[in-house]
Design a protein around this motif. Structure first.
Motif, short mmCIF file in Angstrom:
data_model
loop_
_atom_site.label_atom_id
_atom_site.label_comp_id
_atom_site.label_asym_id
_atom_site.label_seq_id
_atom_site.Cartn_x
_atom_site.Cartn_y
_atom_site.Cartn_z
N ASP A 1 0.83 -1.21 0.00
CA ASP A 1 0.00 0.00 0.00
C ASP A 1 0.86 1.26 0.00
O ASP A 1 0.48 2.29 -0.57
CB ASP A 1 -0.87 0.02 1.27
N ASP A 2 2.00 1.19 0.70
CA ASP A 2 2.81 2.39 0.88
C ASP A 2 4.28 1.99 0.72
O ASP A 2 4.88 1.43 1.63
CB ASP A 2 2.55 2.97 2.29
N ILE A 3 4.84 2.28 -0.44
CA ILE A 3 6.19 1.76 -0.76
C ILE A 3 7.27 2.46 0.06
O ILE A 3 8.28 1.83 0.40
CB ILE A 3 6.48 1.85 -2.27
N LEU A 4 7.04 3.70 0.42
CA LEU A 4 8.05 4.40 1.24
C LEU A 4 8.06 3.85 2.67
O LEU A 4 9.13 3.64 3.26
CB LEU A 4 7.80 5.90 1.22
N ALA A 5 6.87 3.58 3.20
CA ALA A 5 6.81 2.97 4.54
C ALA A 5 7.43 1.58 4.50
O ALA A 5 8.17 1.18 5.40
CB ALA A 5 5.35 2.91 5.02
N ALA A 6 7.16 0.84 3.42
CA ALA A 6 7.74 -0.50 3.28
C ALA A 6 9.27 -0.41 3.20
O ALA A 6 9.98 -1.17 3.87
CB ALA A 6 7.19 -1.18 2.02
N ARG A 7 9.76 0.53 2.40
CA ARG A 7 11.21 0.72 2.27
C ARG A 7 11.84 1.02 3.62
O ARG A 7 12.84 0.40 4.00
CB ARG A 7 11.51 1.88 1.31
N ASP A 8 11.25 1.95 4.36
CA ASP A 8 11.83 2.36 5.64
C ASP A 8 11.85 1.19 6.62
O ASP A 8 12.82 0.98 7.34
CB ASP A 8 11.06 3.55 6.21
N ARG A 9 10.78 0.38 6.58
CA ARG A 9 10.74 -0.79 7.48
C ARG A 9 11.81 -1.80 7.09
O ARG A 9 12.51 -2.36 7.94
CB ARG A 9 9.34 -1.42 7.40
N LEU A 10 11.99 -2.01 5.80
CA LEU A 10 12.98 -2.98 5.33
C LEU A 10 14.38 -2.52 5.66
O LEU A 10 15.22 -3.29 6.13
CB LEU A 10 12.81 -3.18 3.83
N LEU A 11 14.66 -1.23 5.43
CA LEU A 11 16.00 -0.68 5.76
C LEU A 11 16.24 -0.80 7.26
O LEU A 11 17.32 -1.20 7.70
CB LEU A 11 16.11 0.77 5.30
N ALA A 12 15.21 -0.52 8.05
CA ALA A 12 15.36 -0.60 9.53
C ALA A 12 15.63 -2.04 9.95
O ALA A 12 16.34 -2.29 10.92
CB ALA A 12 14.09 -0.08 10.20
N ASP A 13 15.12 -3.00 9.15
CA ASP A 13 15.35 -4.41 9.46
C ASP A 13 16.64 -4.94 8.85
O ASP A 13 16.94 -6.13 8.90
CB ASP A 13 14.17 -5.27 8.94
N GLY A 14 17.41 -4.03 8.21
CA GLY A 14 18.72 -4.43 7.68
C GLY A 14 18.68 -5.03 6.30
O GLY A 14 19.69 -5.57 5.82
N ALA A 15 17.56 -4.95 5.60
CA ALA A 15 17.49 -5.49 4.24
C ALA A 15 18.09 -4.49 3.27
O ALA A 15 18.04 -3.27 3.50
CB ALA A 15 16.04 -5.79 3.86
N ARG A 16 18.68 -4.98 2.20
CA ARG A 16 19.25 -4.10 1.17
C ARG A 16 18.18 -3.77 0.13
O ARG A 16 17.59 -4.67 -0.49
CB ARG A 16 20.44 -4.79 0.49
N VAL A 17 17.92 -2.47 -0.04
CA VAL A 17 17.03 -2.00 -1.10
C VAL A 17 17.95 -1.58 -2.25
O VAL A 17 18.88 -0.79 -2.05
CB VAL A 17 16.16 -0.81 -0.61
N LEU A 18 17.72 -2.14 -3.43
CA LEU A 18 18.66 -1.94 -4.54
C LEU A 18 18.55 -0.54 -5.13
O LEU A 18 17.54 0.15 -4.99
CB LEU A 18 18.42 -3.00 -5.61
N GLY A 19 19.62 -0.12 -5.81
CA GLY A 19 19.68 1.24 -6.35
C GLY A 19 19.89 2.22 -5.19
O GLY A 19 20.51 1.90 -4.19
N ASP A 20 19.30 3.41 -5.32
CA ASP A 20 19.51 4.39 -4.25
C ASP A 20 18.33 4.44 -3.29
O ASP A 20 18.09 5.42 -2.59
CB ASP A 20 19.74 5.78 -4.87
N SER A 21 17.56 3.35 -3.26
CA SER A 21 16.38 3.21 -2.37
C SER A 21 15.24 4.15 -2.73
O SER A 21 14.26 4.26 -1.99
CB SER A 21 16.76 3.45 -0.89
N THR A 22 15.39 4.84 -3.87
CA THR A 22 14.28 5.70 -4.31
C THR A 22 13.42 4.92 -5.29
O THR A 22 13.95 4.38 -6.28
CB THR A 22 14.84 6.96 -5.02
N PRO A 23 12.12 4.83 -5.05
CA PRO A 23 11.27 4.07 -5.98
C PRO A 23 11.34 4.64 -7.40
O PRO A 23 11.45 5.87 -7.58
CB PRO A 23 9.86 4.24 -5.40
N LYS A 24 11.33 3.73 -8.39
CA LYS A 24 11.22 4.16 -9.79
C LYS A 24 9.84 3.75 -10.28
O LYS A 24 9.19 2.89 -9.70
CB LYS A 24 12.29 3.44 -10.64
N ILE A 25 9.42 4.36 -11.38
CA ILE A 25 8.13 3.98 -11.95
C ILE A 25 8.31 2.72 -12.78
O ILE A 25 9.16 2.66 -13.66
CB ILE A 25 7.54 5.12 -12.81
N GLY A 26 7.49 1.70 -12.45
CA GLY A 26 7.62 0.42 -13.13
C GLY A 26 6.71 0.31 -14.35
O GLY A 26 6.13 1.29 -14.81
#
Ligand SMILES: CC[C@H](C(=O)O)C(=O)SCCNC(=O)CCNC(=O)[C@H](O)C(C)(C)COP(=O)(O)OP(=O)(O)OC[C@H]1O[C@@H](n2cnc3c(N)ncnc32)[C@H](O)[C@@H]1OP(=O)(O)O
Ligand SMILES: [Co+2]
Length: 134
Positions: free
Chosen positions: A85-110
């Motif tokens: 539902d919320d990709i930025l909230a998902a990203r922040d949770r994943l980063l906080a859990d130590g997961a690697r978000v690829l690229g510069d962690s900024t969502p791109k349009i798919g």
């Protein structure tokens, strides 16, 4: 956090042949090829009753899937895409859990015109994960 399975992606060595096989041999609803220059791929989406299949082919030698196809010359399952539902909230949770978000962690349009992110396969049991905000 993750919701529906939006698509399963398959990297293929011959996009036209794979699309034709899904259309004729498998009798599936196969869409047109679409270039995605921001992602370095040409894609074909196949619509199933409960999800989609994304056929992937490198758009150029700089494509992020070149390494995968070099290691898997016959092709193979490349990634799973889950909806959030919320990709930025998902990203922040994943980063906080130590997961690697690829690229510069900024969502791109798919491919569906929605924001997407990718998570490193080595952090998720060898599975490359794409998140798409719907
Ligand atoms: C239009 C957008 C469309 C959409 O749906 O909206 C898309 O889906 S675009 C899809 C294409 N874009 C991406 O895949 C972007 C994210 N991917 C990447 O950044 C790279 O592919 C990366 C970093 C996952 C792998 O790059 P590369 O293969 O060049 O790097 P390595 O050789 O260093 O790989 C590291 C390690 O991971 C293994 N690996 C690579 N790809 C996959 C994969 N798809 N599934 C599982 N494992 C993968 C690779 O074998 C290496 O493992 P090792 O044991 O160290 O050999
Ligand atoms: Co995808």
């Amino acid at each position: 956090m993750i919701g529906r399975l939006n698509h399963v992606a398959i990297a293929v060595p011959d996009l036209e042949a794979a699309a034709a096989q899904y259309r004729t041999t498998l009798g599936a609803d196969v869409g047109p090829a679409q270039d995605e220059p921001d992602h370095g791929v040409r894609v074909v989406f196949i619509t199933l009753p409960n999800t989609k299949i994304e056929l992937l082919y490198p758009l150029n030698d700089a494509s992020p899937i070149m390494g995968f196809l070099a290691k898997n010359p016959s092709g193979g399952i490349h990634h799973m895409c889950y909806e959030v539902d919320d990709i930025l909230a998902a990203r922040d949770r994943l980063l906080a859990d130590g997961a690697r978000v690829l690229g510069d962690s900024t969502p791109k349009i798919g491919a569906h015109g929605k924001p997407v992110l990718f998570l490193h396969p080595k952090d998720f049991n060898g599975c490359l994960i794409e998140l798409e905000q719907v």
